[in-house]
Design an enzyme around this catalytic site. Sequence first.
Site, PDB file in Angstrom:
ATOM      1  N   LEU A 280      -0.004  -0.130  10.353  1.00 42.39           N
ATOM      2  CA  LEU A 280      -1.027  -0.782  11.188  1.00 42.39           C
ATOM      3  C   LEU A 280      -1.560   0.082  12.313  1.00 42.39           C
ATOM      4  O   LEU A 280      -2.208  -0.415  13.238  1.00 42.39           O
ATOM      5  CB  LEU A 280      -0.470  -2.096  11.751  1.00 42.39           C
ATOM      6  CG  LEU A 280      -0.024  -3.125  10.697  1.00 42.39           C
ATOM      7  CD1 LEU A 280       0.432  -4.403  11.364  1.00 42.39           C
ATOM      8  CD2 LEU A 280      -1.147  -3.416   9.704  1.00 42.39           C
TER       9      LEU A 280
ATOM     10  N   ILE B 183      -4.228   6.490  11.476  1.00 42.89           N
ATOM     11  CA  ILE B 183      -3.671   7.813  11.164  1.00 42.89           C
ATOM     12  C   ILE B 183      -4.584   8.857  11.800  1.00 42.89           C
ATOM     13  O   ILE B 183      -5.789   8.846  11.575  1.00 42.89           O
ATOM     14  CB  ILE B 183      -3.623   8.055   9.646  1.00 42.89           C
ATOM     15  CG1 ILE B 183      -2.800   6.987   8.931  1.00 42.89           C
ATOM     16  CG2 ILE B 183      -3.099   9.454   9.346  1.00 42.89           C
ATOM     17  CD1 ILE B 183      -1.319   7.184   8.921  1.00 42.89           C
TER      18      ILE B 183
ATOM     19  N   ASN C 289      -4.264   4.023   0.820  1.00 41.25           N
ATOM     20  CA  ASN C 289      -3.974   2.782   1.544  1.00 41.25           C
ATOM     21  C   ASN C 289      -4.329   1.584   0.679  1.00 41.25           C
ATOM     22  O   ASN C 289      -5.225   1.664  -0.173  1.00 41.25           O
ATOM     23  CB  ASN C 289      -4.808   2.734   2.836  1.00 41.25           C
ATOM     24  CG  ASN C 289      -4.560   1.443   3.619  1.00 41.25           C
ATOM     25  OD1 ASN C 289      -3.440   1.143   3.973  1.00 41.25           O
ATOM     26  ND2 ASN C 289      -5.630   0.679   3.842  1.00 41.25           N
TER      27      ASN C 289
ATOM     28  N   HIS D  83      -5.634  -2.323   1.094  1.00 40.52           N
ATOM     29  CA  HIS D  83      -6.223  -3.247   2.074  1.00 40.52           C
ATOM     30  C   HIS D  83      -6.317  -4.630   1.435  1.00 40.52           C
ATOM     31  O   HIS D  83      -6.743  -4.742   0.271  1.00 40.52           O
ATOM     32  CB  HIS D  83      -7.607  -2.754   2.508  1.00 40.52           C
ATOM     33  CG  HIS D  83      -8.245  -3.607   3.549  1.00 40.52           C
ATOM     34  ND1 HIS D  83      -7.832  -3.615   4.863  1.00 40.52           N
ATOM     35  CD2 HIS D  83      -9.252  -4.514   3.461  1.00 40.52           C
ATOM     36  CE1 HIS D  83      -8.573  -4.474   5.534  1.00 40.52           C
ATOM     37  NE2 HIS D  83      -9.430  -5.037   4.721  1.00 40.52           N
TER      38      HIS D  83
ATOM     39  N   ASP E  59     -10.470   2.210   6.819  1.00 43.52           N
ATOM     40  CA  ASP E  59     -10.988   1.525   5.628  1.00 43.52           C
ATOM     41  C   ASP E  59     -12.313   2.055   5.114  1.00 43.52           C
ATOM     42  O   ASP E  59     -13.054   1.329   4.448  1.00 43.52           O
ATOM     43  CB  ASP E  59     -11.138   0.015   5.930  1.00 43.52           C
ATOM     44  CG  ASP E  59      -9.843  -0.582   6.448  1.00 43.52           C
ATOM     45  OD1 ASP E  59      -9.906  -1.459   7.318  1.00 43.52           O
ATOM     46  OD2 ASP E  59      -8.775  -0.134   5.998  1.00 43.52           O
TER      47      ASP E  59
ATOM     48  N   GLU F 135      -1.366  -7.300  -4.955  1.00 46.38           N
ATOM     49  CA  GLU F 135      -0.847  -6.038  -4.403  1.00 46.38           C
ATOM     50  C   GLU F 135       0.393  -5.595  -5.155  1.00 46.38           C
ATOM     51  O   GLU F 135       0.510  -4.434  -5.567  1.00 46.38           O
ATOM     52  CB  GLU F 135      -0.535  -6.200  -2.913  1.00 46.38           C
ATOM     53  CG  GLU F 135      -1.769  -6.404  -2.072  1.00 46.38           C
ATOM     54  CD  GLU F 135      -1.443  -6.560  -0.612  1.00 46.38           C
ATOM     55  OE1 GLU F 135      -0.486  -7.269  -0.273  1.00 46.38           O
ATOM     56  OE2 GLU F 135      -2.148  -5.951   0.200  1.00 46.38           O
TER      57      GLU F 135
END
Length: 167
Positions: free
Chosen positions: A66, A69, A83, A85, A126, A155
């Site tokens: 969270l 980076i 990643n 999302h 994102d 996921e």
Amino acid sequence: MEFFKSSSKGKVALVASNKPDAYVLERAKKFNVPTFTFSKKEMEAGLIEEKLKQEKIDWVILAGFLLKIPESLTRSFPDRMVNIHPALLPKYGGKGMYGAHVHQAVKEAGDKETGITIHLVNEHYDEGKIIFQAATSVSAEDTPETIAEKVHALEHRYFPQVIDSLL
Ligand SMILES: Nc1nc2c(c(=O)[nH]1)N[C@@H](CN(C=O)c1ccc(C(=O)N[C@@H](CCC(=O)O)C(=O)O)cc1)CN2
Ligand SMILES: NCC(=O)N[C@@H]1O[C@H](COP(=O)([O-])[O-])[C@@H](O)[C@H]1O
């Protein structure tokens, strides 16, 4: 870790978290995977780059991480940082859009579908290249909690497979 424990293509070589109480660290111990915890300041000071080079890490996989980076770290893993999302980007992405906040926004918007996006990571939240998306329906009776359950199921089903396909 379960998916890759018998893989010939790759292995989970390290689990790293900025949250010392993250349950994934307990899971890693059960799979005999080394763990590494760090602070936001240490990340921003370049400690993670050093550790990942020392461990000869090839890919960095973000799962519920969270913090932003730093660009220096994203540039250390060009097209090798991924990643997941919990929405269909570009909808519901960016600062503040994580975890339950995303599902709440989907509910409030009255969307008829949501899903997951697996993407490469660049210096912005994102906005990296989208690799994979999967959708699920959302009904008027759904709550943010039931939406989260549907998204988590996607996921868990697709993330390992998509990572495996990249190796
Ligand atoms: N350079 C990048 N870093 C990160 C990315 C990325 O795409 N590029 N993805 C995120 C994961 N993520 C969405 O998938 C995301 C996570 C967290 C946030 C956010 O708003 N965080 C808060 C801080 C929350 C906290 O400290 O508990 C914030 O920045 O204020 C947005 C998107 C991981 N990193
Ligand atoms: N924008 C980033 C984000 O929201 N990531 C999300 O955090 C959750 C972590 O769940 P878990 O730690 O309970 O498995 C996952 O649903 C993941 O998509």
